[in-house]
Design a protein around this motif. Structure first.
Motif, short mmCIF file in Angstrom:
data_model
loop_
_atom_site.label_atom_id
_atom_site.label_comp_id
_atom_site.label_asym_id
_atom_site.label_seq_id
_atom_site.Cartn_x
_atom_site.Cartn_y
_atom_site.Cartn_z
N VAL A 8 0.75 -1.17 -0.02
CA VAL A 8 0.11 0.01 0.10
C VAL A 8 1.06 1.29 0.10
CG1 VAL A 8 -1.58 1.28 1.27
CG2 VAL A 8 -2.05 -1.21 1.11
N CYS A 37 0.90 5.33 0.34
CA CYS A 37 0.18 6.50 0.95
C CYS A 37 0.91 7.74 1.01
CB CYS A 37 -0.55 6.19 2.07
SG CYS A 37 0.43 5.49 3.39
N LEU A 51 -7.64 4.40 4.06
CA LEU A 51 -6.50 3.35 4.49
C LEU A 51 -7.28 2.30 5.74
CD1 LEU A 51 -3.48 5.15 5.17
CD2 LEU A 51 -3.86 4.06 3.23
N PHE A 101 -4.88 -0.96 5.09
CA PHE A 101 -3.52 -0.73 5.88
C PHE A 101 -3.21 -2.31 6.54
CE2 PHE A 101 -1.29 0.56 9.30
CZ PHE A 101 -0.28 1.42 8.76
N ALA A 144 -2.09 -5.23 4.37
CA ALA A 144 -0.75 -5.04 3.43
C ALA A 144 0.16 -5.78 4.08
CB ALA A 144 -0.52 -3.64 3.42
N VAL A 149 3.87 -1.06 3.58
CA VAL A 149 3.32 0.23 3.66
C VAL A 149 4.51 1.32 3.08
CG1 VAL A 149 1.95 2.05 4.72
CG2 VAL A 149 1.28 -0.23 4.94
N TYR A 208 9.16 2.61 4.78
CA TYR A 208 8.67 1.36 3.85
C TYR A 208 8.88 0.50 4.80
CZ TYR A 208 8.27 -1.87 0.13
OH TYR A 208 7.90 -3.17 -0.57
N PRO A 257 2.75 -2.60 8.27
CA PRO A 257 1.92 -1.77 8.62
C PRO A 257 1.89 -1.25 10.23
CG PRO A 257 0.84 -3.46 7.42
CD PRO A 257 2.27 -3.94 7.49
#
Length: 574
Positions: A35, A37, A202, A206, A209, A212, A223, A226
């Protein structure tokens, strides 16, 4: 095994002062669900488009994107087309044929797949996605959710190894969005499909995932898993804008951490889902007597204080053509002066049509529409809109007609015959109020979806309306921009403006509305203040209320739940 690798990827649009993406180094393993964001304009969409050769924007790019160890530029056409799938934000922009069955077959036909194999693959994919009931329909007869599901199925029929999606749920109602996300999760878990998803909402994506990626000003800020991202984001900066966009359970956990209360609760892992959040609250704050309806939080009696209805619909009926079904079926509605009224409901129920009728774009064939106490048909020329009513449609691009945002703002002032010498100051003042000063000299179509939305709102506000109609105003906005929009709408309300809003964003409605209403089958079914409206719903309600309703039934926002936890003495919360 890695499937995608980005090495020192930097990209700058032509004539841009700064890079849209800067020095991104990233490894995505086969089968991972990633994911992405970040705030609007941080480079998310640009990064995704750099992963799909045909959609890569024009500009200066350095660094290399590898697919299974091969630079993207060196991939053969067939591999690139079939193995890297891409689903756009707006479903209408991706559908290219008139029939559902032909849309499913279109990609395979272009790859030269034999007819017998096309038929088998299309049949299999239609069955997998549950499309068989509308397999022979015209594509323009589909709802927004059906169109987006069709786009996904049309990509999946080609057998991709990587699926890239850019805010695919932005135009879907909460139920359709949850179903779409559940389908992605199923594809990832059952087929081992690698998924990269850009999303602002999310709450659902979220927790599911594997990794993220949080982007900030074109760079990769975080990175990680979650849970780690939820913790580390708050540690990096207590008031980081992206904290507002995290799932409610994570926001609650971080709110307790920043408040320094209930340390034993914070020794638990950070909850990610509604279930984990509910368990967390029950464990550390359970045993409480439920609230009564007295002294409820928020705006329990706000609507009752209003006397003058400035928008009034009395048994309104509307259909687009004489032989087509009715869209509005005896719709009655009252919105009072100085009120923020939110309409929620599924795709295709008639919400946007209701706004079109109120704004005068469509004419009801039965019933009465009154604006500011006057029948809408009694308004002559542009009198309905001159310092009276303004409408921001769902697609902000329809608002722009000039090459620069600044010129678009001046254009509306020209319409209202504002002297040239006064226009510059008015434009600058509005841009500062909306927070788009840095975008004034950009082409509107070069902006991100969230930036377009903010600039379009600024343009409609240039006409100084007393009544503002908004159709999905949070579409494409990041959490920080939504917070800023909520603050702006609050200021406009304090100045006496009446706001009628159609939205799928239940959290935004809960935080900013005086009253919320459910639209179904062409009419309003119920309307109430947010605390009662959401507390009595099961699906059209907030994640915060789902977590806390056993303890505090009428707490419907994350802040309300956090405040109740913080109000408990520490020994009672341990």
């Amino acid at each position: 095994m890695e499937i995608l690798r980005l090495e020192n990827v930097t990209f700058r649009y032509p004539k841009a002062a700064a890079s849209a993406v800067e020095n991104i180094n990233l490894v995505v393993e086969s089968g991972e669900f990633v994911v992405i964001c970040g705030e609007s304009g941080c480079g998310k969409t640009t990064l995704l488009r750099l992963l799909k050769r045909e959609l890569a924007p024009a500009g200066e790019k350095t660094g290399t994107v590898f697919y299974r160890g091969t630079p993207l530029e060196a991939l053969d056409e067939r591999t690139n087309a079939a193995q890297i799938g891409y689903v756009l934000q707006n479903p209408d922009n991706q559908i290219v044929t008139d029939k559902v069955w032909h849309e499913l077959a279109f990609g395979l036909e272009n790859l030269g797949v034999p007819t017998a194999l096309i038929r088998r693959r299309v049949g299999e994919m239609a069955s997998y996605f549950g499309i068989q009931n509308w397999f022979r329909k015209d594509t323009d007869q589909l709802s927004g959710g059906e169109k987006q599901l069709l786009n996904l199925a049309s990509v999946m029929v080609m057998g991709p190894k990587v699926l890239i999606l850019d805010e695919p749920t932005s135009q879907l109602d909460p139920i359709a969005a949850s179903e779409f996300i559940a389908t992605l999760h199923k594809l990832n878990r059952e087929l081992g499909l690698t998924i990269l998803l850009v999303e602002h909402r999310l709450e659902d994506v979220f927790p599911m995932a594997d990794k993220v990626l949080v982007m900030e000003q074109g760079r990769a800020l975080l990175y990680d898993t979650p849970g780690q991202v939820g913790r580390r984001l708050g540690e990096l900066q207590k008031d980081h804008p992206m904290l507002l966009g995290l799932p409610s359970a994570v926001r609650l956990y971080n709110a307790l951490a920043s408040g320094g209360r209930h340390p034993r609760a914070l020794s638990d892992p950070c909850p990610l889902t509604v279930k984990e959040g509910r368990d967390f609250l029950e464990k550390h704050f359970g045993g409480r007597v439920q609230e009564s309806g007295e002294g409820l939080p928020g705006r329990m009696n706000s609507a009752a204080s209003h006397e003058e209805a400035v928008i009034e619909l009395d048994k309104v009926w509307f259909r687009y053509e004489k032989d087509l079904p009715d869209i509005l079926r005896g719709l009655s509605l009252k919105v009072y002066r100085g009120e923020t009224y939110c309409i929620l409901g599924g795709n295709g129920t008639g919400k946007t049509t209701a706004l079109n009728v109120i704004s005068g774009l469509n004419k009801a064939y039965r019933g009465k529409v009154r604006i500011a106490g006057k029948l809408i048909k009694a308004y002559r020329g542009q009198s309905l809109y001159r310092e009276n009513l303004a409408f921001l449609p769902q697609n902000p691009q329809t608002v722009f007609i000039r090459d620069k945002v600044r010129d678009d703002y001046r254009e509306i002032l020209d319409v209202w015959q504002v002297p040239k010498g006064q226009q510059g100051e008015l434009v600058e003042r509005m841009a500062e109020k909306i927070g788009v000063t840095h975008l004034l000299d950009k082409h509107p179509f070069d902006l991100s979806g969230g930036e377009q939305q903010k600039c379009a709102l600024g343009k409609v506000l240039m006409s100084k309306p007393k009544i503002l109609l908004l159709d999905e105003p949070t579409k494409g906005l990041d959490a920080c921009s939504k917070h800023a929009l909520g603050g702006l709408l609050g200021e406009l309300k304090e100045e006496g403006m009446t706001i009628l809003m159609v939205t799928h964003d239940v959290e935004f409605a809960a935080e900013n509305a005086d009253r919320c209403a459910l639209f179904f089958d062409g009419e309003i079914l119920s309307a109430d203040v947010p605390e009662l409206f959401f507390a009595e719903n099961n699906f059209y309600t907030t994640a915060a209320n789902r977590m806390a309703r056993e303890l505090w039934p009428y707490a419907v926002t994350c802040d309300q739940v956090a405040r109740r936890c913080m109000e408990l003495p520490e020994e009672e919360g341990l």
